[in-house]
Every structure is written in C-alpha cells, then in structure tokens.
Design an enzyme around this catalytic site. Structure first.
Site, PDB file in Angstrom:
ATOM      1  N   LYS A 165      -0.598 -38.594  -4.476  1.00  0.00           N
ATOM      2  CA  LYS A 165      -0.450 -37.582  -5.150  1.00  0.00           C
ATOM      3  C   LYS A 165      -1.438 -36.652  -5.470  1.00  0.00           C
ATOM      4  O   LYS A 165      -2.211 -37.340  -6.760  1.00  0.00           O
ATOM      5  CB  LYS A 165       0.691 -37.658  -6.298  1.00  0.00           C
ATOM      6  CG  LYS A 165       2.009 -38.415  -5.870  1.00  0.00           C
ATOM      7  CD  LYS A 165       2.706 -37.822  -4.566  1.00  0.00           C
ATOM      8  CE  LYS A 165       3.821 -39.039  -4.286  1.00  0.00           C
ATOM      9  NZ  LYS A 165       4.513 -38.434  -2.934  1.00  0.00           N
ATOM     10  N   ASP A 193      -0.466 -35.917  -0.783  1.00  0.00           N
ATOM     11  CA  ASP A 193       0.876 -35.132  -1.033  1.00  0.00           C
ATOM     12  C   ASP A 193       0.421 -34.170  -2.226  1.00  0.00           C
ATOM     13  O   ASP A 193       0.514 -34.663  -3.286  1.00  0.00           O
ATOM     14  CB  ASP A 193       1.879 -36.266  -1.263  1.00  0.00           C
ATOM     15  CG  ASP A 193       3.241 -35.232  -1.254  1.00  0.00           C
ATOM     16  OD1 ASP A 193       3.286 -34.064  -1.082  1.00  0.00           O
ATOM     17  OD2 ASP A 193       4.417 -36.110  -1.383  1.00  0.00           O
ATOM     18  N   GLU A 218       0.127 -33.406   2.723  1.00  0.00           N
ATOM     19  CA  GLU A 218       1.388 -32.978   2.808  1.00  0.00           C
ATOM     20  C   GLU A 218       1.961 -31.971   1.902  1.00  0.00           C
ATOM     21  O   GLU A 218       1.464 -31.840   0.676  1.00  0.00           O
ATOM     22  CB  GLU A 218       2.394 -34.223   2.226  1.00  0.00           C
ATOM     23  CG  GLU A 218       4.127 -33.895   2.490  1.00  0.00           C
ATOM     24  CD  GLU A 218       4.795 -35.092   2.649  1.00  0.00           C
ATOM     25  OE1 GLU A 218       4.937 -35.712   3.717  1.00  0.00           O
ATOM     26  OE2 GLU A 218       5.063 -35.718   1.538  1.00  0.00           O
ATOM     27  N   ASP A 241       7.474 -31.625   4.126  1.00  0.00           N
ATOM     28  CA  ASP A 241       8.796 -32.142   3.554  1.00  0.00           C
ATOM     29  C   ASP A 241       9.682 -31.116   3.023  1.00  0.00           C
ATOM     30  O   ASP A 241      10.789 -30.951   3.247  1.00  0.00           O
ATOM     31  CB  ASP A 241       8.653 -33.475   3.133  1.00  0.00           C
ATOM     32  CG  ASP A 241       7.848 -33.623   1.646  1.00  0.00           C
ATOM     33  OD1 ASP A 241       7.161 -32.477   1.369  1.00  0.00           O
ATOM     34  OD2 ASP A 241       7.644 -34.677   0.958  1.00  0.00           O
ATOM     35  N   LYS A 265      13.563 -36.118   4.710  1.00  0.00           N
ATOM     36  CA  LYS A 265      14.337 -36.633   3.458  1.00  0.00           C
ATOM     37  C   LYS A 265      15.808 -36.632   3.629  1.00  0.00           C
ATOM     38  O   LYS A 265      16.398 -35.462   3.617  1.00  0.00           O
ATOM     39  CB  LYS A 265      13.826 -35.951   2.231  1.00  0.00           C
ATOM     40  CG  LYS A 265      12.170 -35.914   1.910  1.00  0.00           C
ATOM     41  CD  LYS A 265      11.902 -37.414   1.332  1.00  0.00           C
ATOM     42  CE  LYS A 265      10.327 -37.425   1.427  1.00  0.00           C
ATOM     43  NZ  LYS A 265       9.729 -36.636   0.379  1.00  0.00           N
TER      44      LYS A 265
HETATM   45 MG    MG Z   1       6.116 -35.200  -0.351  1.00  0.00          MG
END
Ligand code: MG
Length: 368
Positions: A165, A193, A218, A241, A265
């Site tokens: 992240k 991400d 991401e 996503d 997801k």
């Molecule tokens: Mg993500």
C-alpha cells in the site's frame, strides 16, 4: 427446486489491527459482515456473505446490504436457485445498482447449485484448477524500514504475492518502491496499491520517476477518466479494482487499454455471476487478474477462490485471505486456510464451507 426462505445474520468481524485507509479516509477496526442462509423445498441450504471493506472506502456498507436484501427478498423467494441468471435478473429488476447487496444472494445460489450438481462451484462454472493460488499480502506499512519488516514476516509464512500500500507522501512512496524492488525475489508478484489516493500530478511524479523498474500500480488515481488522462504520460502497467464495478467498466477499460490487470472484488461487482463476465472480458483482451473478496470471513475468501480457479494460472496473479486479518472465526476452522501462503480449492460440492450458525447469534431478518 424453490427458495423457501432467506435468513439474514449480521456479524462484526474485528480486525487484528485497525486499518487506516490512505487519502484521509476514516480508520476502522471491524468489518460489518452479512451472512445469508437460503433454504429450499428440497432441503439444500446455501450460504452467502457480503462484507464491505469498512463503510468509508467505497460506496458499499453493511446496513445497505441488509436493506437491499429486504427489498429483493420477495422477488427472489420461489425462484430456482440453480438458475442463477434468473435470480440475477430478478434482483436487477427489484433493485437497480447496489451490486454489493446482491452478491451474498448470488453466492448462496451458486452454493446450492453446486451441491445439487455434486460439484464444487469452480467445476460447475466450467472447471476449476487444483493448483493452489498464492495469497496476496497486504503491506500497510509507512516507512522503508517498516515495509521491509512486514514483507519479511509475510515471506517467512510462504507468501510470494504482495500488495504494497502506497499513496502517502510522493518522495516516501518512491523510496519505498525502490527499496522493495531492490529486495524482491525473482518469483515474487508485487503490486503497488495506491487506493486512489494520488492526484493526477502526484501519480505522474511517482510513475515517471520509477519508470525504469516497470512496476505495476493499482488504482493510481480516483476515476477511469483520471487513469485514461494519465495513460499517455507514463509506461507503467496499471491494475484497476475500485473503478471496476460494472461490466461496462470492464469493457471500457479493455477497449480503451486502460489497464493490464483487473482486480475483481466479488462483493463489489455483484457476485460470481457478474464477475465471471469480467473474467471473460479480461481473458479475451490479455488482461491479468487478481480475484478477491472485498473483505470478510473464510466464506468470502472461498467464493473468490472458486472464481480464481476457473482462470488459467498464468492469468491469475493471486487471491486474498482476509480471514487472516480477523480475530473472529465463524466456520470452526473449516474451509480453505492459508497453507504456506496459498489457498487450496475445496473438493466438497458447492462453496465447500459453511458457518457455525451458533457463532452468528440471532438472525436479524427472516423472509419466507
Ligand atoms: Mg486495491
């Protein structure tokens, strides 16, 4: 076969560590899970789960799932749960949008359909690979040193896939990426991400200054328009996503070449039925995939694993085990569990794991 009742449970799933989302979004320390039990006139019982990743991350929340089910229940009762497309149309007719409210019902229907056919869901969908899928870590560290420590801990548990992240300070993001890449093992799958927290300018600064590394980002910005605007200005592979909600999002991203990777997801996109179409769009356009729950227990992880098993291994980078971030256990340890950083497809018909009903408390709603 007919659906004769829908029973709804609410369960708080506390996180082992509180989670801060980047970009000023609120901290949360528990997930609001909705578990749904469908009963049929032939005695088969199916379970579904819908667990958003907190209430402040994207437009999806636990109470919304339960309200949505209340609205859709009269349209779903009496249908044959094996006819998942008819159930999908009934839900879409009763409640346009609100895909996250539909996924637990869709999941429970697939569970029953698999049991009725004597097949795991992945096989009922056309054939599931038994090759274990790597679980992606979730590396929420802040500094270079913390990032190293967290990744070392995950590696010791067998993890080869990592979702690091980023999205805070631009300079620190670049330093963390460079350090992770310097310590990266050859077989590792790493995704950076951003969770939409960069502005376009911040995204460009990081993506351009790490261009030599060819790393994948991401959701580097908020919307598909933002990602499209950035696209000609950098050469990094992109995963989407949070922007991948509808089939139309998927087809636009494929047609306009906005992403090399889809993070599908299940709860966000409305369940397996709708997610399977995104999978096919991705495969048709050479787009790789991560398949995950938005959050939740072993049930939600298992649903995602079934879809992942229908994707050729080279195109499916990783799954997730949100269950490992929770302190609550609702299935008595049954179902696919982290084995050396991988999940193994269950062989039981249907979903392959059901909750201990006693662990869920009293139902919050019953429709019959
Ligand atoms: Mg993500």
């Amino acid at each position: 076969m007919k659906i004769t009742s829908i029973t709804v449970y609410q369960k708080d799933l506390p996180l082992e560590h509180p989670y801060w989302l980047s970009g000023g979004r609120l901290r949360f320390d528990s997930l609001d899970a909705t578990l749904v039990k469908l009963e049929t006139d032939e005695g088969l019982i199916g379970w579904g789960e819908g667990t958003p990743w907190g209430h402040t991350y994207v437009p999806a929340h636990g109470p919304g799932i339960r309200a949505g089910i209340e609205t859709m229940a009269p349209f779903v009762l009496g249908l044959d749960p094996r006819r998942v497309l008819e159930v999908e149309r009934a839900m879409d007719l009763a409640l346009p949008g609100h895909l996250y409210a539909k996924s637990p019902l869709d999941m429970a229907c697939w569970d029953i359909a698999g049991q009725a056919a004597g097949l795991p869901i992945a096989d009922l969908m056309g054939g599931g690979s038994r090759t274990p899928r790597p679980i992606a870590s979730s590396v929420g560290a802040k500094t270079v040193e913390e990032t190293r420590e967290v990744m070392t801990r995950y590696r010791a548990r067998g993890y080869i896939a990592h979702s690091v992240k980023i999205g805070g300070d631009v300079e620190r993001d670049v330093a963390r990426i460079r350090d992770v890449e310097a310590h990266r093992a050859p077989h590792e799958i790493i995704l950076y991400d951003v969770n939409r927290s960069w502005t376009r300018q911040q995204a460009l600064r990081v993506m351009q200054s790490t261009q030599d590394l060819r790393v994948t980002f991401e959701q580097p910005a908020e919307t598909l328009d933002d990602i499209a605007a950035l696209r000609p200005l950098h050469s990094a592979p992109v995963s989407i996503d949070e922007c991948l909600v509808t089939l139309q999002d998927a087809t636009r991203a494929a047609r306009d070449g906005l992403a090399e990777v889809f993070g599908i997801k299940l709860n966000r996109v409305g369940g397996l039925t709708k997610a399977a179409r995104m999978r096919d769009v991705a495969l048709a356009h050479g787009i790789d995939m991560y398949v995950m729950a938005t959050g939740g227990s072993v049930l939600a992880d298992t649903e995602a694993l079934h879809l992942a098993a229908t994707i050729p291994g080279h195109a499916c980078h990783a799954v997730w085990a949100c269950q490992d971030m929770l302190t609550a256990e609702i299935a008595g340890g049954r179902g696919p569990r982290n084995e050396n950083g991988h999940l193994h497809l269950p062989e039981d018909p249907g979903l392959g794991v059901h909750p201990d009903e006693d662990s869920l408390g009293d139902p919050v709603a019953h429709y019959a």
